[in-house]
Design a protein around this motif. Structure first.
Motif, short mmCIF file in Angstrom:
data_model
loop_
_atom_site.label_atom_id
_atom_site.label_comp_id
_atom_site.label_asym_id
_atom_site.label_seq_id
_atom_site.Cartn_x
_atom_site.Cartn_y
_atom_site.Cartn_z
N LYS A 286 -5.06 -6.42 -6.32
CA LYS A 286 -3.81 -5.96 -6.96
C LYS A 286 -2.60 -6.38 -6.13
O LYS A 286 -1.56 -6.74 -6.68
CB LYS A 286 -3.84 -4.45 -7.15
N GLU B 152 -7.21 4.90 -4.56
CA GLU B 152 -6.18 4.04 -3.98
C GLU B 152 -5.04 4.86 -3.39
O GLU B 152 -4.52 4.54 -2.33
CB GLU B 152 -5.63 3.07 -5.02
N LEU C 26 1.81 2.92 -3.20
CA LEU C 26 0.75 3.61 -3.94
C LEU C 26 0.57 5.06 -3.52
O LEU C 26 -0.24 5.78 -4.10
CB LEU C 26 -0.59 2.87 -3.76
N ARG D 53 -10.52 -4.19 -4.06
CA ARG D 53 -9.81 -3.97 -5.34
C ARG D 53 -8.30 -3.84 -5.10
O ARG D 53 -7.50 -4.41 -5.85
CB ARG D 53 -10.34 -2.72 -6.04
N THR D 54 -7.93 -3.11 -4.07
CA THR D 54 -6.51 -2.93 -3.76
C THR D 54 -5.90 -4.25 -3.31
O THR D 54 -4.77 -4.57 -3.67
CB THR D 54 -6.33 -1.85 -2.67
N LEU E 148 -13.11 -0.60 -2.20
CA LEU E 148 -11.79 -0.04 -2.48
C LEU E 148 -10.70 -0.94 -1.89
O LEU E 148 -9.71 -1.24 -2.55
CB LEU E 148 -11.66 1.38 -1.93
N LEU F 159 0.82 -1.21 0.00
CA LEU F 159 0.00 0.00 0.00
C LEU F 159 0.86 1.26 0.00
O LEU F 159 0.53 2.24 -0.67
CB LEU F 159 -0.93 -0.03 1.22
#
Length: 74
Positions: free
Chosen positions: A67, A21, A12, A63-64, A60, A9
């Motif tokens: 990834k 994100e 990002l 989705r993160t 959110l 994280l």
């Protein structure tokens, strides 16, 4: 070597406040209680649902997380 979700994280983070994100990452970087070493979906999900107000939706996070899993495969 696998890395924690928090470590992913933090890659990002950035200045674009319109990127959900990026905003999530920026907010999490200031959260001293975030489970920084965890790679466990349930632990992180529960923490976010019960302890933070900076995540607009759990979608959110999901989705993160997807990834993160794609990025963290060995």
């Amino acid at each position: 070597m696998r890395r924690s979700f928090y470590h992913y994280l933090m890659t990002l983070r950035g200045p674009n406040r319109n990127d959900p994100e990026m905003n999530f990452a920026n907010q999490a970087s200031h959260d001293i209680q975030f489970p920084k070493q965890s790679e466990d979906y349930e632990e992180i999900s529960s923490y976010l649902e019960l302890s933070v107000d900076y995540l607009p939706t759990m979608d959110l996070f999901d989705r993160t997380w997807e990834k993160y899993i794609e990025n963290n495969q060995l």
